[in-house]
Design a protein around this motif. Sequence first.
Motif, PDB file in Angstrom:
ATOM      1  N   LEU A  58      35.193  60.213  32.961  1.00 53.57           N
ATOM      2  CA  LEU A  58      34.233  60.523  34.018  1.00 53.57           C
ATOM      3  C   LEU A  58      33.571  59.250  34.530  1.00 53.57           C
ATOM      4  O   LEU A  58      33.246  59.124  35.701  1.00 53.57           O
ATOM      5  CB  LEU A  58      33.146  61.462  33.481  1.00 53.57           C
ATOM      6  N   GLN A  59      33.362  58.300  33.606  1.00 51.92           N
ATOM      7  CA  GLN A  59      32.731  57.046  34.004  1.00 51.92           C
ATOM      8  C   GLN A  59      33.639  56.251  34.935  1.00 51.92           C
ATOM      9  O   GLN A  59      33.186  55.632  35.880  1.00 51.92           O
ATOM     10  CB  GLN A  59      32.403  56.209  32.760  1.00 51.92           C
ATOM     11  N   GLU A  63      35.945  57.524  36.889  1.00 53.28           N
ATOM     12  CA  GLU A  63      35.963  58.201  38.182  1.00 53.28           C
ATOM     13  C   GLU A  63      34.690  57.911  38.955  1.00 53.28           C
ATOM     14  O   GLU A  63      34.720  57.699  40.165  1.00 53.28           O
ATOM     15  CB  GLU A  63      36.109  59.712  37.977  1.00 53.28           C
ATOM     16  N   ALA A  64      33.558  57.904  38.234  1.00 48.05           N
ATOM     17  CA  ALA A  64      32.289  57.630  38.907  1.00 48.05           C
ATOM     18  C   ALA A  64      32.327  56.252  39.551  1.00 48.05           C
ATOM     19  O   ALA A  64      31.944  56.085  40.711  1.00 48.05           O
ATOM     20  CB  ALA A  64      31.135  57.717  37.915  1.00 48.05           C
TER      21      ALA A  64
END
Lengths: 251, 295
Positions: B162-163, B165-166
């Motif tokens: 997720l990091q 992608e962020a």
Amino acid sequence: MTSILKTENVHLYYGEKEALHGFDIEFEQNEITALIGPSGCGKSTFLRCLNRMNDLRNNTTVTGSFKIGDRDIYAPTTDMTELRKEIGMVFQQPNPFPFSVYDNVAYGLRIAGVKDKKVLDEVVEKSLKQAAVWDEVKDDLNKNALSFSGGQQQRICIARVLAVKPKIILMDEPTSALDPISSAKIEDTLLELKKDFTIIIVTHNMQQASRIADKTAFMLNGDLIEYNKTSKMFLNPDKQQTSDYLNGEFG
Amino acid sequence: MNPKVVNKIATGVIYGLVILVVAILAALIGYILVTGVPHISWHFLTSPAQSFLAGGGIRDQLFNSIYLLVLTLIISFPIALGAGIYLAEYAPKNWFTEIIKTTIEVLSSLPSVVVGLFCYLLFVVQMRMGFSILSGAIALTFFNLPLLTRNIETSLESVSSLQREAGLSLGLSQWKTITGIILPAAVPGIITGIILSAGRVFGEAAALIYTAGQSAPFVDYTNWNIFSDTSFLNPLRPAETLAVHIWKVNSEGITPDANAISSGSSAVLIIVILLFNIFAHWIGNRLYKKMTSSK
């Protein structure tokens, strides 16, 4: 109404398998468009085509035309960094960086070369206010963003996107990991935000779509079944399949 | 048997095993400390070793161990960092990458004597580096690299996607996402890896006998010219480390107080490793705070 993002004949393949079967959607500026449909229907996949997040996956091929204004998103000359600044994204799980609230929101600007502390302060405050989380974090801007609640984290993530001033914000089920009160706050936030931004939101929650979206697209098994004004779609859909899904008589 | 009883038995067995591990550890460390600490004195820590007479110290060996560790980390950490980043973030998931990973694992399980002899032939003899701290540091790098690379790789991989992608969705380049977000988030894991590999470097003897040598010639701790033969910083001087010293005193030592010296040295070795752990955690925490939160 002016169109801001236009897609035509969208196909997406995972290796040999076709996941999106060719459809057109046009998104209007300063509107909220909701993408609904059962799990696995391809709505998140489609959303990720719009800022080319699918490029990260191996073995994925996207064809068709994607245009923001009159520029082709998939042109070889597209600068991904610029594109993703123009089209921001908020994810299902709140994913703030393990930094302070301030640094989270300022990150995009710092990368873009903004160093002036005054400018940063202003943008951070404005973005957090726009994301309706300022009052809750203003005394703790130096605290780690991960120490806040899920709903607050998600709004910090929204502020982080707002800070780089995108034209379009993609949201992939942004409230599905949150409790109803946090979700309601985010919905209110979105209704405020559409004055300045265009929002495309994937949601499982049909009430949510009916509450906030101007237009709704219903997808099923990689096809676009119906794309209409939300009021029309929920009261009097054109297609039987849409009606069945909305009435829970699906499958 | 009903599930409650099974659960109680399982919990009991697990507790028993934990107590066993802790007991072994405590007994071992306790024994070393109890027998060793009485021999530690300021004199012991600050005077050179004696070959024949009683009352020798471990000043040079202690310094050599620390210096060797620092040199080894200076050589191996950048390489491991680069390799770890490549394997975790850039390498395509295919058979070739798998082969590389397997090779790294094989490298980490090579017997230290073999690596020591290899480095002796290649660096000490062929490349005429002689018995030196540098040869020793290179040999230890051979052990250290797989461990560190693997550790950095898994630390990076354990940072949520997720990091990534962020970062990417915010318009960051892949490189910037890695250095600005993923790496800071992985710092605690990487520090743990450094500590583990440092313990191994401190404790290693076999590979060093052939590379760093078994002698601790006179060095001058006020001579800061690293090219001078007598300088304590000269990386090309032979350097017996604490672990080698313990081995040597025990196997061929003829000083009357060989037992006391090896007990004392062992205790010092353990205490130094402990101090290094605390120090590394402290540095790691500060680094993590500095990189992740502004204040």
